[in-house]
Design a protein around this motif. Structure first.
Motif, PDB file in Angstrom:
ATOM      1  N   ASP A 130     -76.700 -66.696   9.268  1.00 34.40           N
ATOM      2  CA  ASP A 130     -76.170 -65.333   8.895  1.00 34.40           C
ATOM      3  C   ASP A 130     -74.714 -65.717   8.448  1.00 34.40           C
ATOM      4  OD1 ASP A 130     -78.344 -64.018   9.578  1.00 34.40           O
ATOM      5  OD2 ASP A 130     -77.651 -63.794  11.721  1.00 34.40           O
ATOM      6  N   LEU A 131     -74.145 -66.848   8.629  1.00 30.16           N
ATOM      7  CA  LEU A 131     -72.762 -67.015   8.570  1.00 30.16           C
ATOM      8  C   LEU A 131     -72.472 -67.972   7.166  1.00 30.16           C
ATOM      9  CD1 LEU A 131     -71.635 -67.086  12.123  1.00 30.16           C
ATOM     10  CD2 LEU A 131     -71.646 -65.075  10.664  1.00 30.16           C
ATOM     11  N   ASP A 156     -68.831 -65.934   3.515  1.00 26.33           N
ATOM     12  CA  ASP A 156     -67.852 -65.006   3.279  1.00 26.33           C
ATOM     13  C   ASP A 156     -66.556 -65.946   3.122  1.00 26.33           C
ATOM     14  OD1 ASP A 156     -66.746 -65.513   5.818  1.00 26.33           O
ATOM     15  OD2 ASP A 156     -67.990 -63.888   6.808  1.00 26.33           O
ATOM     16  N   TRP A 222     -60.361 -57.005  16.632  1.00 25.10           N
ATOM     17  CA  TRP A 222     -61.110 -57.396  15.444  1.00 25.10           C
ATOM     18  C   TRP A 222     -61.288 -59.108  15.514  1.00 25.10           C
ATOM     19  CZ3 TRP A 222     -60.277 -61.008  11.476  1.00 25.10           C
ATOM     20  CH2 TRP A 222     -61.102 -61.021  10.559  1.00 25.10           C
ATOM     21  N   LYS A 225     -66.763 -61.906  11.797  1.00 21.70           N
ATOM     22  CA  LYS A 225     -68.064 -61.972  12.254  1.00 21.70           C
ATOM     23  C   LYS A 225     -68.658 -62.954  12.623  1.00 21.70           C
ATOM     24  CE  LYS A 225     -72.843 -61.068   9.826  1.00 21.70           C
ATOM     25  NZ  LYS A 225     -73.525 -60.835   8.528  1.00 21.70           N
ATOM     26  N   GLY A 226     -69.472 -62.905  13.743  1.00 23.60           N
ATOM     27  CA  GLY A 226     -70.061 -63.986  14.498  1.00 23.60           C
ATOM     28  C   GLY A 226     -69.446 -64.698  15.459  1.00 23.60           C
ATOM     29  N   ASP A 249     -67.814 -69.329  16.184  1.00 26.39           N
ATOM     30  CA  ASP A 249     -69.098 -68.620  15.597  1.00 26.39           C
ATOM     31  C   ASP A 249     -70.264 -69.832  15.363  1.00 26.39           C
ATOM     32  OD1 ASP A 249     -68.143 -70.816  13.596  1.00 26.39           O
ATOM     33  OD2 ASP A 249     -67.992 -69.339  11.966  1.00 26.39           O
ATOM     34  N   ASP A 323     -66.745 -54.413  13.435  1.00 25.97           N
ATOM     35  CA  ASP A 323     -67.531 -55.477  12.800  1.00 25.97           C
ATOM     36  C   ASP A 323     -66.851 -56.191  11.834  1.00 25.97           C
ATOM     37  OD1 ASP A 323     -70.712 -56.145  12.402  1.00 25.97           O
ATOM     38  OD2 ASP A 323     -69.655 -56.046  10.511  1.00 25.97           O
ATOM     39  N   ALA A 324     -67.173 -57.405  11.706  1.00 24.66           N
ATOM     40  CA  ALA A 324     -66.468 -58.207  10.950  1.00 24.66           C
ATOM     41  C   ALA A 324     -66.380 -57.377   9.287  1.00 24.66           C
ATOM     42  CB  ALA A 324     -66.801 -59.717  10.522  1.00 24.66           C
ATOM     43  N   SER A 325     -67.331 -56.756   9.108  1.00 23.42           N
ATOM     44  CA  SER A 325     -67.626 -56.142   7.802  1.00 23.42           C
ATOM     45  C   SER A 325     -66.724 -54.781   7.601  1.00 23.42           C
ATOM     46  CB  SER A 325     -69.002 -55.736   7.466  1.00 23.42           C
ATOM     47  OG  SER A 325     -69.355 -54.760   8.217  1.00 23.42           O
TER      48      SER A 325
END
Length: 327
Positions: A130-131, A156, A222, A225-226, A249, A323-325
């Motif tokens: 996913d990362l 990302d 924050w 993500k992951g 992560d 969330d990272a998004s």
């Protein structure tokens, strides 16, 4: 600075080895990793399978090696050893030039969690999908051994990419190149001599009491993500006034330190380069008093700054981690 932990990391070469991966530590039950079954597995046929095999190999092979680390802070040579005695791992890295730094880790498989060691290794790779994008990129020769090359590309701009060369015979990592957000190589870590790696025929146990998960009065609001909490060794926490958390992560990690300001020499706020890593430093009012916040890791500086800015005192907000998004 008063903190032995932060001062150590600020010294070039304090952290000896680039971690291939950090296993998830959120699960309370940890089962042994059966290295014997590694010899019975077929040769990997995909990038994911090679990556899983490399994580097994990093725990299960006994070896000695010589290596070189090349980064923005120069060239360092190291002597490496990995041993397993009665199911307990011991890893030592000794710098052969520059400051006489020794990095030692015992019971590394204690970071494994989940149903079984093997299941956890495979599930952590699914988490990485996913990362990062993993793909095979041909073969080459490293340290007089045939190697398979993996390209690990982030999905990302919140983490760095890697090129990884694995020994075709054992899947042990022979070389790693760390790539920044622009795709530029910022560090190369390469084995120059691998001496007779031998598979440990048995189970690797967790070292009792090796880790500690401590509840603090603060938390990051924050994280990329992951990124999930990681267990830290008790010996890493040197100063009782400095509270540390580590997040990872599966490939990258960041360390977060918070300490009260009480007359000690402080770090200058802003972003500092620490070899291949960066540190974001802020002086914040948290819990009714001034505190120094330091976030370090092999991550883009903007990510470290955002984490530092997000640190909040428990009770100040009731919101969960964003969330990272989120913008």
């Amino acid at each position: 600075m008063r903190s032995g932990v932060v001062s150590c990391v600020l010294l070039a070469g304090c952290v000896a080895l680039p971690a291939l991966a950090q296993e998830d530590v959120s699960a309370p039950d940890r089962d042994p990793l059966d290295c014997t079954s590694l010899a019975e597995q077929e040769a990997p046929a995909s990038a994911d399978a090679w990556f899983v095999r490399s994580r097994w190999a990093s725990h299960c092979y006994v070896f000695q090696a010589r290596a070189v680390r090349i980064g923005v802070d120069g060239v360092r040579t190291l002597a490496l050893s990995h041993d397993v005695t009665n199911g307990i791992e011991r890893e030592v890295a000794r710098f052969l030039d520059g400051p006489p730094v020794v990095h030692e880790r015992n019971g590394g498989v204690g970071r494994l969690g989940g149903e079984t060691g093997a299941v956890r290794l495979e599930s952590s790779v699914r988490h990485l999908e996913d990362l990062y994008r993993l793909r095979l990129a041909g073969e080459s020769r490293i340290a007089s051994r045939q190697a398979v090359r993996l390209e690990i590309e982030p999905l990302d701009d919140q983490r760095y990419g890697r090129r990884l060369w694995l020994d075709s015979s054992t899947a042990l990592p022979l070389k790693q190149v760390l790539l920044d957000e622009s795709g530029r190589a910022v560090e190369t870590f390469q084995i120059t001599e691998l001496r007779d790696p031998e598979l440990y025929r048995g189970e690797i146990e967790r070292l009792p009491g090796m880790g500690s998960q401590v509840e603090h009065s603060w938390r990051p609001g924050w994280l990329p993500k992951g990124f999930e909490p990681q267990v830290t060794e008790v010996s890493e926490v040197v100063d009782s006034d400095v509270e540390q958390r580590v997040y990872g992560d599966g490939l990258a990690t960041l360390s977060l330190f918070v300490e009260p300001v009480s007359g000690q020499q402080l770090l200058k706020p802003g972003v500092h380069r620490l070899g291949v890593s960066h540190a974001a430093v802020q002086h914040r009012e948290l819990g009714g008093r001034p505190r120094q916040v330091v976030v370090m890791g092999e991550l883009p500086p903007s990510v470290l700054q955002r984490v530092a800015e997000s640190v909040e005192w428990r009770g100040e907000q009731n919101t969960a981690l964003n969330d990272a998004s989120s913008p």
